[in-house]
Design a protein around this motif. Sequence first.
Motif, PDB file in Angstrom:
ATOM      1  N   TRP A 241       0.849  -1.099   0.121  1.00  0.00           N
ATOM      2  CA  TRP A 241       0.133   0.074  -0.130  1.00  0.00           C
ATOM      3  C   TRP A 241       0.813   1.197  -0.083  1.00  0.00           C
ATOM      4  O   TRP A 241       2.058   1.057   0.725  1.00  0.00           O
ATOM      5  N   ASP A 242       0.278   2.132  -0.511  1.00  0.00           N
ATOM      6  CA  ASP A 242       1.380   3.492  -0.538  1.00  0.00           C
ATOM      7  C   ASP A 242       1.753   4.282   0.728  1.00  0.00           C
ATOM      8  O   ASP A 242       2.548   4.913   0.842  1.00  0.00           O
ATOM      9  N   LYS A 243       0.854   3.810   1.580  1.00  0.00           N
ATOM     10  CA  LYS A 243       1.047   4.474   3.145  1.00  0.00           C
ATOM     11  C   LYS A 243       1.044   3.272   3.918  1.00  0.00           C
ATOM     12  O   LYS A 243       0.013   2.443   3.848  1.00  0.00           O
ATOM     13  N   ASP A 244       1.430   3.581   5.310  1.00  0.00           N
ATOM     14  CA  ASP A 244       1.064   2.648   6.249  1.00  0.00           C
ATOM     15  C   ASP A 244      -0.077   2.901   7.220  1.00  0.00           C
ATOM     16  O   ASP A 244      -0.613   2.164   7.698  1.00  0.00           O
ATOM     17  N   VAL A 245      -0.130   4.334   7.017  1.00  0.00           N
ATOM     18  CA  VAL A 245      -1.541   4.688   7.883  1.00  0.00           C
ATOM     19  C   VAL A 245      -2.380   5.711   7.042  1.00  0.00           C
ATOM     20  O   VAL A 245      -1.783   6.861   6.412  1.00  0.00           O
ATOM     21  N   TYR A 246      -3.669   5.684   6.923  1.00  0.00           N
ATOM     22  CA  TYR A 246      -4.614   6.662   6.418  1.00  0.00           C
ATOM     23  C   TYR A 246      -5.310   7.227   7.432  1.00  0.00           C
ATOM     24  O   TYR A 246      -5.757   6.405   8.275  1.00  0.00           O
ATOM     25  N   ASN A 247      -5.732   8.341   7.430  1.00  0.00           N
ATOM     26  CA  ASN A 247      -6.661   8.994   8.322  1.00  0.00           C
ATOM     27  C   ASN A 247      -7.837   9.390   7.577  1.00  0.00           C
ATOM     28  O   ASN A 247      -8.050  10.186   6.285  1.00  0.00           O
ATOM     29  N   VAL A 248      -9.183   9.393   8.153  1.00  0.00           N
ATOM     30  CA  VAL A 248     -10.462   9.683   7.641  1.00  0.00           C
ATOM     31  C   VAL A 248     -11.378   9.844   8.696  1.00  0.00           C
ATOM     32  O   VAL A 248     -11.466   8.964   9.625  1.00  0.00           O
ATOM     33  N   ARG A 249     -12.270  10.749   8.401  1.00  0.00           N
ATOM     34  CA  ARG A 249     -13.538  10.774   9.386  1.00  0.00           C
ATOM     35  C   ARG A 249     -14.403   9.817   9.375  1.00  0.00           C
ATOM     36  O   ARG A 249     -14.688   9.217   8.496  1.00  0.00           O
ATOM     37  N   SER A 250     -14.965   9.671  10.448  1.00  0.00           N
ATOM     38  CA  SER A 250     -16.099   8.649  10.680  1.00  0.00           C
ATOM     39  C   SER A 250     -17.383   9.125   9.957  1.00  0.00           C
ATOM     40  O   SER A 250     -17.495  10.317   9.925  1.00  0.00           O
ATOM     41  N   GLY A 251     -17.801   8.370   9.067  1.00  0.00           N
ATOM     42  CA  GLY A 251     -18.737   9.074   7.994  1.00  0.00           C
ATOM     43  C   GLY A 251     -18.206   9.347   6.724  1.00  0.00           C
ATOM     44  O   GLY A 251     -18.927   9.696   5.714  1.00  0.00           O
ATOM     45  N   GLY A 252     -16.710   9.355   6.551  1.00  0.00           N
ATOM     46  CA  GLY A 252     -15.952   9.915   5.247  1.00  0.00           C
ATOM     47  C   GLY A 252     -15.919   8.632   4.167  1.00  0.00           C
ATOM     48  O   GLY A 252     -16.611   7.500   4.694  1.00  0.00           O
ATOM     49  N   THR A 253     -15.200   8.768   3.178  1.00  0.00           N
ATOM     50  CA  THR A 253     -15.109   7.668   2.249  1.00  0.00           C
ATOM     51  C   THR A 253     -13.594   7.580   2.070  1.00  0.00           C
ATOM     52  O   THR A 253     -12.606   8.212   2.307  1.00  0.00           O
ATOM     53  N   LEU A 254     -13.265   6.037   1.801  1.00  0.00           N
ATOM     54  CA  LEU A 254     -12.181   5.689   1.299  1.00  0.00           C
ATOM     55  C   LEU A 254     -12.218   5.577  -0.001  1.00  0.00           C
ATOM     56  O   LEU A 254     -13.157   4.682  -0.412  1.00  0.00           O
ATOM     57  N   HIS A 255     -11.387   5.899  -0.990  1.00  0.00           N
ATOM     58  CA  HIS A 255     -11.358   5.791  -2.324  1.00  0.00           C
ATOM     59  C   HIS A 255     -10.335   4.682  -2.550  1.00  0.00           C
ATOM     60  O   HIS A 255      -9.130   5.042  -2.294  1.00  0.00           O
ATOM     61  N   LEU A 256     -10.656   3.540  -2.876  1.00  0.00           N
ATOM     62  CA  LEU A 256      -9.677   2.403  -3.271  1.00  0.00           C
ATOM     63  C   LEU A 256      -9.359   2.495  -4.701  1.00  0.00           C
ATOM     64  O   LEU A 256     -10.218   2.242  -5.586  1.00  0.00           O
ATOM     65  N   LYS A 257      -7.963   2.977  -5.065  1.00  0.00           N
ATOM     66  CA  LYS A 257      -7.605   3.043  -6.382  1.00  0.00           C
ATOM     67  C   LYS A 257      -6.660   1.969  -6.961  1.00  0.00           C
ATOM     68  O   LYS A 257      -5.791   1.879  -6.420  1.00  0.00           O
ATOM     69  N   TYR A 258      -7.207   1.179  -8.003  1.00  0.00           N
ATOM     70  CA  TYR A 258      -6.202   0.389  -8.684  1.00  0.00           C
ATOM     71  C   TYR A 258      -5.143   0.864  -9.512  1.00  0.00           C
ATOM     72  O   TYR A 258      -5.523   1.389 -10.441  1.00  0.00           O
ATOM     73  N   THR A 259      -4.019   0.803  -9.090  1.00  0.00           N
ATOM     74  CA  THR A 259      -2.896   1.467  -9.702  1.00  0.00           C
ATOM     75  C   THR A 259      -1.905   0.746 -10.355  1.00  0.00           C
ATOM     76  O   THR A 259      -1.132   1.089 -11.132  1.00  0.00           O
ATOM     77  N   VAL A 260      -1.575  -0.369  -9.920  1.00  0.00           N
ATOM     78  CA  VAL A 260      -0.411  -1.341 -10.293  1.00  0.00           C
ATOM     79  C   VAL A 260      -1.100  -2.403 -10.944  1.00  0.00           C
ATOM     80  O   VAL A 260      -1.327  -3.627 -10.555  1.00  0.00           O
ATOM     81  N   LYS A 261      -1.329  -2.341 -12.586  1.00  0.00           N
ATOM     82  CA  LYS A 261      -1.994  -3.396 -13.222  1.00  0.00           C
ATOM     83  C   LYS A 261      -1.178  -4.586 -13.469  1.00  0.00           C
ATOM     84  O   LYS A 261      -1.765  -5.555 -13.809  1.00  0.00           O
ATOM     85  N   ASP A 262       0.027  -4.435 -13.486  1.00  0.00           N
ATOM     86  CA  ASP A 262       0.616  -5.860 -13.521  1.00  0.00           C
ATOM     87  C   ASP A 262       0.785  -6.930 -12.508  1.00  0.00           C
ATOM     88  O   ASP A 262       1.393  -8.053 -12.465  1.00  0.00           O
TER      89      ASP A 262
END
Length: 183
Positions: free
Chosen positions: A54-75
């Motif tokens: 994963w590009d980071k070890d820790v992600y921060n987001v508020r409760s009720g917020g959104t995580l955008h899972l983005k597929y970037t490494v195609k191979d």
Amino acid sequence: MTKHKLVAAAAVLAVALGGGVSVALAAAPKSATVKQSTSFKFKANRYIQDGLRWDKDVYNVRSGGTLHLKYTVKDEGPHTFTVMRKKDVPSSPQTLFNCKVCNKLIKAHGADPNSDAPPKFDYLENGKGQDTRPNLDQPGDSAGIGLPGQPKVVDLKVTAKKGTTLHFICLIHPWMQAEVKVG
């Protein structure tokens, strides 16, 4: 009054009159994007080092917020974003490739590890396969990304309570491990 008492009294008065120092706590962001990155090292007759992560070890987001899972490494094939209890996250070579909880969740997705066929369910809610995106709030919540026929960005709503830490891995590449801190 002693000099120290005068300084303390002046500081209390300054705060009371609004001239004191204020500490602003930054609110957790409303959204965060989770992506992959990769590197590869090879030394003949010594090792192969796969830096898929994963590009980071820790992600921060508020409760009720959104995580955008983005597929970037195609191979590097598809991935899952799978929430697990911290104690169930693989932490040794033995558990990395024989993770009982991982195997259970792979089965819940309806995936056959001996086949290249896509899983029956793109999503899990509390460890149960479904066709709709889960709310992220507990172990067993999971979403596939980069699966055939799926969009390259999958948005998930974070419903975990403020102060929760969600530990997640990719079931396909279980060394990909990170966490979401819910603010």
